[in-house]
Motif scaffolding. Structure first.
Motif, short mmCIF file in Angstrom:
data_model
loop_
_atom_site.label_atom_id
_atom_site.label_comp_id
_atom_site.label_asym_id
_atom_site.label_seq_id
_atom_site.Cartn_x
_atom_site.Cartn_y
_atom_site.Cartn_z
N GLN A 70 0.84 -1.18 -0.01
CA GLN A 70 0.19 0.13 0.09
C GLN A 70 0.89 1.34 0.08
OE1 GLN A 70 -3.54 -0.46 0.19
NE2 GLN A 70 -2.86 -2.40 -0.45
N GLY B 48 -4.78 5.69 -5.79
CA GLY B 48 -4.44 4.84 -6.85
C GLY B 48 -2.65 4.43 -6.66
N GLY C 102 -2.52 0.46 -5.96
CA GLY C 102 -2.76 -0.29 -7.17
C GLY C 102 -1.66 -0.23 -8.17
N THR C 103 -0.90 0.83 -8.19
CA THR C 103 0.17 1.12 -9.22
C THR C 103 1.08 0.20 -8.50
OG1 THR C 103 -0.80 3.19 -9.50
CG2 THR C 103 1.47 2.78 -10.05
N THR D 250 1.08 -2.48 -6.88
CA THR D 250 0.87 -3.79 -7.20
C THR D 250 1.07 -4.07 -8.69
OG1 THR D 250 -0.93 -3.94 -5.33
CG2 THR D 250 -1.00 -5.46 -7.08
N VAL D 251 0.43 -3.35 -9.74
CA VAL D 251 0.68 -3.56 -10.91
C VAL D 251 2.37 -3.89 -11.15
CG1 VAL D 251 0.66 -2.52 -13.15
CG2 VAL D 251 -1.34 -2.68 -11.61
N LYS E 142 -1.89 4.20 -14.02
CA LYS E 142 -2.01 2.80 -13.85
C LYS E 142 -2.00 2.17 -15.23
CE LYS E 142 -4.33 0.54 -10.75
NZ LYS E 142 -5.84 0.02 -9.96
N GLN F 124 0.82 -0.53 -16.18
CA GLN F 124 0.43 -1.65 -16.82
C GLN F 124 1.27 -1.96 -18.22
OE1 GLN F 124 -3.87 -1.33 -17.19
NE2 GLN F 124 -4.22 -2.49 -15.30
#
Length: 118
Positions: free
Chosen positions: A38, A64, A67-68, A70-71, A110, A114
């Motif tokens: 996180q 965001g 999530g960024t 994690t990606v 993001k 990706q």
């Protein structure tokens, strides 16, 4: 944390204890947020710190960012590489990815993460 993560000295950071105060969480919870992706932390001058830009003006983790992270982790990027990418200028955004996240452009950041990761 044995490794010194790359981050320009001009990037403001806060000690984990200060982050815990801002988030109104115990220090152990901040360490768990880092472990869970996180947040990212680094060691600076022997102290574990978190970039101040990872928190928004309301004292929450920037939308965001998790999530960024994690990606990029799922795409094989190391935490030092993620930190480097988040704080490097990107003319196509414009600015840095973390500045774009703070400005609410998390979907665009993001998408770029990706594309880089896969």
């Amino acid at each position: 944390m044995n490794e010194v993560f790359w981050l320009s000295e001009d990037v403001a950071t806060l000690p984990v204890a200060e982050i815990a105060k801002i988030l109104n969480q115990p220090v152990s919870r901040v360490h768990q947020l880092v472990k869970d992706g996180q947040l990212l932390s680094l060691r600076r001058d022997g102290e574990v710190v978190v970039p101040a830009d990872f928190l928004d003006d309301d004292g929450a983790v920037v939308k965001g960012l998790p999530g960024t992270i994690t990606v990029l982790r799922d795409g094989g990027y190391s935490d030092p590489d993620i930190l480097r990418w988040l704080f490097e200028e990107d003319e196509s955004l414009p600015g840095t990815p973390v500045a774009s996240l703070r400005a609410g452009r998390h979907r665009e950041v993001k998408r770029r993460a990706q594309a880089m990761a896969f």
